[in-house]
Design an enzyme around this catalytic site. Structure first.
Site, mmCIF file in Angstrom:
data_model
loop_
_atom_site.group_PDB
_atom_site.id
_atom_site.type_symbol
_atom_site.label_atom_id
_atom_site.label_comp_id
_atom_site.label_asym_id
_atom_site.label_seq_id
_atom_site.Cartn_x
_atom_site.Cartn_y
_atom_site.Cartn_z
ATOM 1 N N GLU A 75 0.387 -1.468 -0.104
ATOM 2 C CA GLU A 75 -0.098 0.497 -0.006
ATOM 3 C C GLU A 75 1.670 1.335 -0.353
ATOM 4 O OE1 GLU A 75 -2.732 -0.171 -1.185
ATOM 5 O OE2 GLU A 75 -4.180 -1.977 0.131
ATOM 6 N N HIS A 94 -2.745 2.625 8.547
ATOM 7 C CA HIS A 94 -3.718 1.487 7.909
ATOM 8 C C HIS A 94 -3.850 0.575 8.057
ATOM 9 C CE1 HIS A 94 -5.548 -0.489 5.274
ATOM 10 N NE2 HIS A 94 -4.369 -1.626 4.082
ATOM 11 N N HIS A 96 -6.989 -2.849 9.140
ATOM 12 C CA HIS A 96 -8.024 -3.861 9.049
ATOM 13 C C HIS A 96 -8.960 -4.026 10.295
ATOM 14 C CE1 HIS A 96 -6.804 -5.708 5.042
ATOM 15 N NE2 HIS A 96 -6.686 -4.319 5.075
ATOM 16 N N TYR A 115 -20.569 13.511 19.076
ATOM 17 C CA TYR A 115 -19.795 14.760 19.326
ATOM 18 C C TYR A 115 -18.212 13.929 18.726
ATOM 19 C CZ TYR A 115 -17.303 14.430 23.630
ATOM 20 O OH TYR A 115 -16.770 14.071 24.691
ATOM 21 N N HIS A 157 -12.360 -3.295 2.116
ATOM 22 C CA HIS A 157 -10.613 -2.887 2.583
ATOM 23 C C HIS A 157 -11.028 -2.600 4.090
ATOM 24 C CE1 HIS A 157 -6.946 -2.182 0.714
ATOM 25 N NE2 HIS A 157 -6.404 -2.925 2.186
ATOM 26 N N TYR A 210 -9.447 22.019 23.691
ATOM 27 C CA TYR A 210 -9.535 20.625 25.375
ATOM 28 C C TYR A 210 -8.214 20.015 25.203
ATOM 29 C CZ TYR A 210 -10.354 15.825 26.315
ATOM 30 O OH TYR A 210 -10.550 15.333 27.341
HETATM 31 P P1 13P Z 1 1.376 -5.180 3.214
HETATM 32 O O1 13P Z 1 1.788 -5.327 1.648
HETATM 33 O O2 13P Z 1 1.840 -4.206 3.599
HETATM 34 O O3 13P Z 1 1.559 -6.723 4.008
HETATM 35 O O4 13P Z 1 -0.496 -4.892 3.595
HETATM 36 C C1 13P Z 1 -0.883 -6.033 3.464
HETATM 37 C C2 13P Z 1 -3.307 -5.380 2.649
HETATM 38 O O5 13P Z 1 -3.531 -6.112 3.572
HETATM 39 C C3 13P Z 1 -2.724 -4.695 2.568
HETATM 40 O O6 13P Z 1 -3.897 -3.321 2.072
#
Ligand code: 13P
Length: 219
Positions: A75, A94, A96, A115, A157, A210
């Site tokens: 990614e 990033h 999941h 909020y 995703h 805050y």
């Molecule tokens: P990587 O290539 O960082 O292992 O990522 C896997 C993945 O699920 C990307 O969305």
């Protein structure tokens, strides 16, 4: 490698391990990056986080040229494009997370149910339209969904959280997952009532002060 760079590389490894320990990611499906000199440092692709050493973190220059013994995260495009588009962002997380991903599978954004939505920069957390992982199309969709926002969902995703520091990006990732979980809970009962655009603007203003715990800061 300078001591500071080694620390930054270790911070990426620690963040990867923390994502899984906190339960906002599983396996190697997440990736973490930090702005560094004329490019970024990013976790390598498909490597169990427990096996990572600072030398395994990959440096990628703005032109995409890589320096490292492993391949960068698949990614890398959206990490690089977010840093280029958003000068205030110094870290990208990033993952999941289950609830974010559930909402994203349904093609839904997270609306102003609470909020705390304001911590992501506005009255919603958008869901970027689906595109295959690792593609320039996914990157373009993500950068667009992040406009005026610090986080977004990715359809079918997962989620992206950004921050001025890695700590802030990680904190935001956890908050966004909490919001997704709350939204998922609401949807079990029905379509939730939402806070107004105006109230979210109020909250954003109030949040600007805050966390200033010292009386001198508040003055
Ligand atoms: P990587 O290539 O960082 O292992 O990522 C896997 C993945 O699920 C990307 O969305």
């Amino acid at each position: 490698m300078t001591a500071t760079e080694t620390e930054q590389r270790q911070a990426i490894i620690d963040a990867c391990l923390k994502m899984n320990a906190l339960g906002i990611n599983q396996g190697t499906s997440g990736n973490v990056s930090l702005r560094h000199e004329d490019g970024m440092l990013i976790s390598p692709t498909s490597t169990p986080y427990e096996q990572l050493a600072p030398e395994d973190i990959v440096f990628m220059a703005w032109d995409g040229v890589v320096d490292g013994r492993l391949q960068p995260s698949s990614e890398w495009r959206f990490h690089l494009d977010i840093f280029k588009a958003r000068p205030e962002v110094n870290a990208v997380v990033h993952a999941h997370p289950n609830y974010c991903t559930t909402i994203a599978i349904m093609g839904k954004k997270i609306p102003a149910i609470h909020y705390m939505i304001a911590v992501a920069g506005g009255s919603d957390i958008r869901c970027a339209p689906y595109a295959t992982f690792g593609t320039a199309e996914l990157s373009a969709n993500a950068v667009q969904a992040l406009q005026d926002r610090k986080a977004c969902l990715l359809e079918h995703h997962g989620m992206i959280a950004t921050g001025a520091s890695l700590d802030k990006a990680m904190w935001l990732a956890v908050e966004v997952e909490a919001l997704a979980r709350q939204y998922h809970g609401c949807l079990q009962i029905g379509e939730p009532p939402l806070l107004s655009e105006e109230e979210i603007e109020n909250v954003i203003k109030r949040m600007a002060t805050y966390g200033h715990r010292d009386k001198a800061d508040a003055a």
